[in-house]
Scaffold this motif. Structure first.
Motif, PDB file in Angstrom:
ATOM      1  N   PRO A 608       0.810  -1.233   0.000  1.00 26.20           N
ATOM      2  CA  PRO A 608       0.000   0.000   0.000  1.00 26.20           C
ATOM      3  C   PRO A 608       0.837   1.274   0.000  1.00 26.20           C
ATOM      4  O   PRO A 608       0.386   2.309  -0.509  1.00 26.20           O
ATOM      5  CB  PRO A 608      -0.827  -0.135   1.287  1.00 26.20           C
ATOM      6  N   LYS A 609       2.024   1.209   0.571  1.00 28.00           N
ATOM      7  CA  LYS A 609       2.872   2.401   0.632  1.00 28.00           C
ATOM      8  C   LYS A 609       3.430   2.776  -0.734  1.00 28.00           C
ATOM      9  O   LYS A 609       3.705   3.954  -1.003  1.00 28.00           O
ATOM     10  CB  LYS A 609       4.021   2.154   1.624  1.00 28.00           C
ATOM     11  N   PHE A 610       3.567   1.781  -1.622  1.00 27.24           N
ATOM     12  CA  PHE A 610       4.260   2.018  -2.885  1.00 27.24           C
ATOM     13  C   PHE A 610       3.347   1.942  -4.115  1.00 27.24           C
ATOM     14  O   PHE A 610       3.690   2.502  -5.160  1.00 27.24           O
ATOM     15  CB  PHE A 610       5.387   0.994  -3.059  1.00 27.24           C
ATOM     16  N   LEU A 611       2.219   1.244  -3.990  1.00 28.66           N
ATOM     17  CA  LEU A 611       1.413   0.969  -5.179  1.00 28.66           C
ATOM     18  C   LEU A 611       0.015   1.551  -5.038  1.00 28.66           C
ATOM     19  O   LEU A 611      -0.886   0.920  -4.470  1.00 28.66           O
ATOM     20  CB  LEU A 611       1.333  -0.547  -5.398  1.00 28.66           C
ATOM     21  N   PRO A 612      -0.198   2.771  -5.559  1.00 29.29           N
ATOM     22  CA  PRO A 612      -1.528   3.383  -5.522  1.00 29.29           C
ATOM     23  C   PRO A 612      -2.511   2.562  -6.361  1.00 29.29           C
ATOM     24  O   PRO A 612      -2.176   2.087  -7.455  1.00 29.29           O
ATOM     25  CB  PRO A 612      -1.309   4.762  -6.150  1.00 29.29           C
ATOM     26  N   ARG A 613      -3.691   2.370  -5.842  1.00 29.76           N
ATOM     27  CA  ARG A 613      -4.700   1.548  -6.532  1.00 29.76           C
ATOM     28  C   ARG A 613      -4.976   2.037  -7.940  1.00 29.76           C
ATOM     29  O   ARG A 613      -5.170   1.245  -8.857  1.00 29.76           O
ATOM     30  CB  ARG A 613      -5.998   1.553  -5.706  1.00 29.76           C
ATOM     31  N   GLU A 614      -4.973   3.372  -8.109  1.00 31.86           N
ATOM     32  CA  GLU A 614      -5.324   3.915  -9.430  1.00 31.86           C
ATOM     33  C   GLU A 614      -4.272   3.639 -10.499  1.00 31.86           C
ATOM     34  O   GLU A 614      -4.559   3.719 -11.699  1.00 31.86           O
ATOM     35  CB  GLU A 614      -5.577   5.422  -9.337  1.00 31.86           C
TER      36      GLU A 614
END
Length: 846
Positions: A608-614
């Motif tokens: 979650p810290k590195f990979l934005p959902r969008e």
């Protein structure tokens, strides 16, 4: 901080200090640092012209022709002419050393580096060093130096990796000069410039031919008389053999030259023009040294005073054609009898007799008076085809094009309107990423895309073979040399490599300009629309792509990346240091592409810290069903003979029985098969343990394990300890695994994590029953009933294999054609932002 941590920290500091010391005293590193300093600080001087021929060996060829014209033209009297010349011990240099606007510099010297970054015009007939990169507003003219035959063109296509710096230089040029359209097309094709070259192709002839037609013959004769003993009261015969290091023998050539020298008619004098490597060897022969033309003498000026040329099938005769003087072709018999079809046809059109023995050459010299009429039609046809612009004004036309922008109809670009994609694919090792890359590149629609892959400088046999499997439309560019960096940039880059980028504060210190500069060094003027880090495992390329200025840039995730981050091999985290750089780089990419929906969702959850959902998308891997279905019937199985070298060292004599031991699947047995790296994440250990339990109940079952890897020795030892030596068969790496898999009864995948397992798709194409551990990647492939998902444990695998033995596994036909069309549409949409409506022919890899 504990004593152990302090010791390790001090140790790393000492190691880095030693590394820096070794770098700073390395002359190549110093040169690169110096060049970068000039590159960044030196202003371009619009009135400086920089010349180089054959890496500074001499003042010759087309750069020399352009120089001679400009130095005597009052319109350019204010220009400074700088020559890269390693030795001034020749008459040409002596003639011009007194000119106030001419300067000589040695290749790689400080002045060389400075002028290479300061000169407005750069003129070369070969290639500048690997550290060279053209600055904005510089004008680079490559005059090239040879006429490519069909055979040479084919060699270039096969061995382009060896000529990578020449290709790289061409990508930097603004003008490439050519003698005719045929050669221009061949050069563009041979060096992979189609669709990506951003400069101009100029087809107005080689300027050097003016030196043959328009030179002051008395001056040339004076130079030749001073440099060697030439008597111009006799007619001059020039013998110019091509030197082929791999086939020619110096003694044989010397004997032939001596025989020719001893038997030519008395009214003629023989002189030699040979390759530099042969020249040095022939100089030890007193009689031959007397007639060897020094390397610094320009060939075209020499040709102006030659009466008869003797040569083989090489470029020099094209330049001599325009003199309308006799040419005798002396070829060895093998060359005549075994030439490729194209060359054989060309030989029949040669404008002179073909000889295979010295005595034939001697006889032909006596008959030269008949040549002009006898070979007139052939000569005129060849001049029309190869020398249509050689009228003595070639240099003037090219100067007007370059310096006055007076472009003729023979100046044209070759860039087209396709989207251009740049990809890094991970080195083309034997792994799933390579298979995925090859399948994608062999399925793309090349009517709509130009595709360039960039890869490492040197390749092993495995990578070389995998590269050969690529679609012929794919252009290959090899990274040669190293980044041009300042000391500060080098320190920052190495600091990031050691520390990673998880600390957000470090991002402001990233030497972004150095990475952009490296892309310019590699690709020159090429403009890419889309960049794809298809590997996603190599920080160097991830950094280059992340900080580039492409319209779109994407990075792939081929696996459950958190599991990859935590993977341990030989008590070390295999990917952790790399991922500490790559994970924080995700934010600089437009899309982060997983290869399956479940894998995408897992990566978003775990990172979650590195990979934005969008930014997270998924694109299925392409497959090559035609290849798999073809190879399943090809019985030849080629084994990688090196597969056991690393793993056999610690095996005892009994265990070494496994080496190169292949037992083909027996149809009287029930044969399970697994394929993948012998590595922790594939967990063949778990599979062997499960199989051992079933083997106690079923005598006729076998397990075949295809692949190689770090755990090979351990897995073989395990099999032997369980008494499975004759039931678990390790095949090693197979060039055609599909024949083997097809002969087996059931495919089993025991992996702990996968992205989208290619092996499952391949087994589905072969319509094999499948058992796979229930992990995200396998679930994405098998969720619609194409196989049995089992608990990721020994017990789960036992249950699945037992189900197969009881004929209770689900079976479903796989529509691989529809799958591939959908996978390609996903790639075009998500990665390229490009919608293609009519996909009927995409699967064919147009």
């Amino acid at each position: 901080m504990g004593a152990s941590k302090l010791f390790n920290k001090a140790k790393k500091a000492v190691q880095f200090s030693l590394k820096f010391f070794h770098k700073i005293v390395d002359k190549n590193f110093y040169r690169s640092i110096k060049y970068t300093s000039y590159y960044k600080k030196t202003k371009i001087d619009d009135r400086v012209i920089f010349y180089e021929s054959f890496q500074g060996k001499s003042m010759i060829d087309s750069p020399y022709a352009i120089f001679k014209r400009l130095i005597n033209d009052t319109n350019y009297k204010d220009y400074k002419h700088v020559w890269a010349l390693n030795s001034r011990d020749n008459l040409y240099a002596q003639i011009y050393k007194g000119h106030k606007n001419v300067e000589f510099v040695k290749v790689h010297s400080d002045k060389y580096l400075k002028y290479l970054t300061a000169a407005k015009y750069l003129i070369n007939n070969d290639a500048f060093p690997s550290y060279f990169q053209k600055k904005e507003n510089q004008v680079y003219i490559n005059t090239w130096h040879g006429t490519l035959s069909e055979a040479i063109s084919k060699d270039l296509k096969e061995e382009r990796g060896q000529l990578r710096n020449i290709q790289r230089n061409f990508l930097h040029t603004d003008y490439i000069l050519n003698p005719n359209k045929r050669i221009a097309n061949r050069l563009v094709e041979s060096y992979g410039l189609e669709g990506i070259y951003a400069g101009n192709v100029v087809v107005e002839g080689y300027p050097r031919t003016d030196l043959t037609l328009s030179s002051n013959k008395e001056e040339i004769k004076e130079i030749l008389t001073k440099s060697l003993n030439v008597d111009f009261n006799q007619k001059i015969i020039l013998y110019a053999p091509t030197w082929k290091e791999e086939t020619n023998n110096v003694e044989d050539i010397s004997d032939k030259i001596n025989e020719l020298h001893s038997n030519i008619p008395i009214e003629y004098q023989l002189i030699l023009k040979v390759h530099a490597s042969l020249y040095e060897r022939l100089k030890v022969n007193d009689s031959l040294r007397e007639i060897c033309i020094p390397e610094w003498i320009d060939t075209n000026e020499l040709l102006s005073v030659v009466d008869i040329l003797i040569c083989d099938y090489s470029g020099i005769f094209y330049d001599f054609l325009i003199t309308n003087r006799p040419i005798i072709f002396y070829l060895d018999n093998h060359e005549v009898c075994h030439s490729p079809d194209e060359s054989s046809q060309d030989l029949k059109e040669l404008p002179g007799p073909i000889c295979t023995e010295i005595n034939e050459v001697i006889n032909e010299i006596a008959d030269v008076k008949y040549y002009m009429d006898f070979y007139k039609n052939r000569r005129e046809k060849m001049i029309s085809a190869f020398c249509p612009y050689d009228d003595g004004n070639v240099t003037d036309r090219n100067i007007d094009i370059i310096f006055k922008s007076k472009h003729t109809k023979n100046v044209y670009p070759i860039k087209n309107d396709k989207k251009t994609i740049l990809m890094y694919c991970g080195g083309f090792l034997n792994n799933g990423i390579t298979t995925s890359a090859i399948n994608l590149l062999n399925n793309l629609d090349y009517t709509k895309f130009n595709v360039v892959i960039v890869e490492k400088e040197k390749y092993d046999p495995v990578s070389t073979q995998n590269l050969k499997n690529l679609n012929h439309h794919v252009k290959k560019i090899y990274r040669i040399g190293s980044m041009n960096l300042t000391i500060r940039e080098w320190l920052l880059h190495n600091f990031i490599v050691r520390k990673g980028l998880r600390n957000e504060k470090l991002h402001k210190h990233i030497p972004k300009q150095s990475y952009r500069r490296e892309l310019l060094r590699l690709f020159g003027n090429v403009k890419f629309d889309i960049a794809i880090d298809f590997s996603g495992y190599v920080p160097f390329w991830s950094m280059l792509f992340a900080f580039s200025e492409f319209e779109r840039k994407n990075i792939y995730q081929h696996n459950d990346m958190l599991s990859e981050y935590n993977k341990i091999i030989n008590n070390k985290y295999k990917h952790r240091s790399n991922m500490n750089i790559i994970f924080p780089l995700y934010k600089y990419f437009d899309k982060v592409v997983s290869v399956a929906k479940n894998t995408r969702d897992l990566n978003v959850k775990n990172l979650p810290k590195f990979l934005p959902r969008e930014k997270a998308v998924y694109v299925h891997n392409c497959i090559d069903a035609n290849k798999i279905l073809r190879q399943k019937n090809e019985e030849e199985i080629i084994i990688n003979e090196q597969r056991d070298v690393a793993s056999m060292n610690d095996l005892n004599d009994q265990e070494k029985l496994y080496k190169n031991r292949i037992i083909a699947p027996d149809e009287n047995n029930i044969n399970f098969v697994n394929m993948g790296r012998l590595s922790p994440e594939k967990d063949q250990k778990k599979l062997i343990l499960a199989f051992s339990q079933l083997a106690k109940q079923h005598e006729n079952i076998r397990l075949f394990i295809i692949g190689e890897g770090v755990l090979e020795s351990e897995l073989k030892k395990l099999s032997i300890s369980l008494g499975l030596y004759d039931k678990v068969i390790f095949t090693g790496q197979l060039s055609n695994p599909f024949y083997f898999i097809n002969k087996c009864d059931c495919f089993v995948l025991s992996s702990n994590h996968e992205g989208q397992p290619m092996v499952l798709l391949e087994a589905m194409i072969l319509n094999k029953p499948i058992i796979a551990t229930d992990i995200a990647g396998s679930r994405s492939v098998l969720r619609n009933g194409y196989g049995e998902l089992v608990d990721n444990s020994v017990e789960g695998l036992i249950e699945g294999m037992d189900k197969f033995l009881k004929n209770k596994l689900p079976r479903k036909t796989f529509n691989y054609e529809l799958y591939n069309i959908e996978a390609l549409n996903m790639f075009y949409r998500e990665v390229c932002d490009y919608n293609i409506q009519n996909m009927d022919n995409v699967n064919k890899g147009v």
